[in-house]
Design an enzyme around this catalytic site. Structure first.
Site, PDB file in Angstrom:
ATOM      1  N   GLU A  43      -3.505  27.560  58.820  1.00 47.33           N
ATOM      2  CA  GLU A  43      -4.155  26.833  57.715  1.00 47.33           C
ATOM      3  C   GLU A  43      -4.237  25.344  58.087  1.00 47.33           C
ATOM      4  OE1 GLU A  43      -1.608  27.310  54.265  1.00 47.33           O
ATOM      5  OE2 GLU A  43       0.004  26.140  55.165  1.00 47.33           O
ATOM      6  N   ASP A  50      -0.004  17.376  51.927  1.00 51.82           N
ATOM      7  CA  ASP A  50      -1.336  17.680  52.471  1.00 51.82           C
ATOM      8  C   ASP A  50      -2.224  16.440  52.613  1.00 51.82           C
ATOM      9  OD1 ASP A  50      -0.509  20.376  52.164  1.00 51.82           O
ATOM     10  OD2 ASP A  50      -1.333  20.460  50.138  1.00 51.82           O
TER      11      ASP A  50
HETATM   12  O1  FUB Z   1      -0.169  22.471  49.238  1.00 54.82           O
HETATM   13  C1  FUB Z   1      -0.562  23.819  49.095  1.00 54.82           C
HETATM   14  C2  FUB Z   1      -0.804  24.442  50.435  1.00 54.82           C
HETATM   15  O2  FUB Z   1       0.370  24.324  51.234  1.00 54.82           O
HETATM   16  C3  FUB Z   1      -1.867  23.778  51.263  1.00 54.82           C
HETATM   17  O3  FUB Z   1      -3.172  24.053  50.849  1.00 54.82           O
HETATM   18  C4  FUB Z   1      -1.487  24.271  52.605  1.00 54.82           C
HETATM   19  O4  FUB Z   1      -2.123  23.640  53.658  1.00 54.82           O
HETATM   20  C5  FUB Z   1       0.002  24.072  52.588  1.00 54.82           C
HETATM   21  O5  FUB Z   1       0.370  22.757  52.901  1.00 54.82           O
END
Ligand code: FUB
Length: 329
Positions: free
Chosen positions: A226, A19
């Protein structure tokens, strides 16, 4: 610690990182990633396998061949309101201070956004005692605009709980819209001048197709899932994000940071591992995409590694699609 690095290869190999939010602070390229722990957790659609407890901040040398890990910058044990899962963070600079924005579950298991403050880009960061009032879900990404306004974009489906906030309140058993209905959009809130709160309620961003119709929830190749990121190029706002179940980084553009945004295309094709997450940054005279994949861990979804590669705009402002494995046979 420093080690030689190349484009499309892990920035560091002594820990797993994911991320990445990349920024240039004080002339240096800093990366704010999640820190994936090397442990085995139950894997499910709720994201329980992503059970992270701290953040390490990375920085690159001038020619982007060495990466330094600045050590632990913030730990779960020091955040009074948080109980677990320090997911994707971002950082911002304003008025002589650095701000680390991060999601975590509160003591009721509800994802909220927190903020921590430091005098230096590498931290350590001191968390505020409470989460940001009015915040929810995951994946904060901050844009400090040229007019002095700062915005935080956020939200993620499934484990990120965005479906549960459609009424403005947390509804534990709420489900997403029907496939033919408009998809849920990321949320945006303008930040207060001290960067510690929202100026008003978070708004939902619309993402439209080329005919001006909302992208639908069933359109999994294009719908928002997301990991929002907003950057500006030639006065146009670019909102890029993960499509989740179809594993792409795609983008949409607008003349207004609050949207509506028009869908444009794919930035990054699927990587090894379920999640895909990115940021885009200009450094010196080039643009770079920071992203992650699970190649170093042999494909473990929750053991990812941050990488970067150059990103190119075409003359008409569109972004050239990137293959994360350009050297494969
Ligand atoms: O790393 C945890 C979660 O997985 C992140 O918040 C999302 O964007 C995905 O990458």
């Amino acid at each position: 610690m420093s080690n030689p690095i190349k484009q499309n290869e892990p920035l560091v190999t002594h820990i797993y990182t994911a991320d990445p939010s990349a920024h240039v602070f004080e002339g240096k390229l800093y990366v704010y990633p999640s820190h994936d722990l090397d442990h085995v957790k139950e894997s499910n659609d709720n994201g329980d396998q992503y059970d992270m407890e701290d953040y390490h901040i990375l920085s690159l040398n001038e020619d982007l061949t060495e990466c330094e890990d600045h050590g632990e910058a913030l730990h779960l044990r020091d955040i009074p309101w948080a109980s677990q899962q320090l997911w994707a963070p971002d950082a911002a600079y304003k008025n002589g201070k650095y701000y680390l924005f991060f999601p975590a579950r509160d003591h009721d298991g509800i994802f909220r956004l927190g903020v921590a403050v430091s005098d230096t880009p590498a931290g350590p960061f001191k968390p505020e005692p409470n989460y940001i009032p009015g915040s929810f879900s995951i994946d904060p990404a901050v844009l400090c605009d040229d007019d002095g306004k700062s915005y935080v974009f956020f939200g993620g489906l499934w484990g990120g709980q965005l479906e549960k906030w459609q009424t403005g309140e947390f509804v534990a058993d709420a489900e997403g819209p029907a496939p033919t209905e408009p998809a849920l959009g990321p949320r945006v809130a303008e930040l207060t001048d001290d960067m510690l709160g929202f100026k008003g309620e978070a708004l939902e961003i619309s993402i439209l197709d080329e005919n001006g119709h909302p992208i639908t929830a069933g359109d999994e190749e294009r719908r928002y899932f997301e990991g929002p990121w907003v950057h500006k190029h030639n006065d146009l706002y670019y909102l890029s994000y993960s499509t989740g179940s179809t594993h792409r980084i795609v983008y949409a553009v607008s003349r207004n940071p609050l949207g509506p945004y028009e869908y444009k295309g794919t930035i990054l094709t699927p990587v090894i591992g379920w999640t895909t997450h990115h940021s885009i940054v200009q450094y010196q005279d080039k643009w770079y995409l920071f992203y992650h994949d699970s190649s170093l861990s042999g494909g473990a979804d929750n053991k990812r590694s941050v990488k970067f590669t150059e990103l190119f705009y075409e003359e008409d402002g569109t972004i050239r699609t990137i293959d994360p494995y350009p050297n494969k046979g």
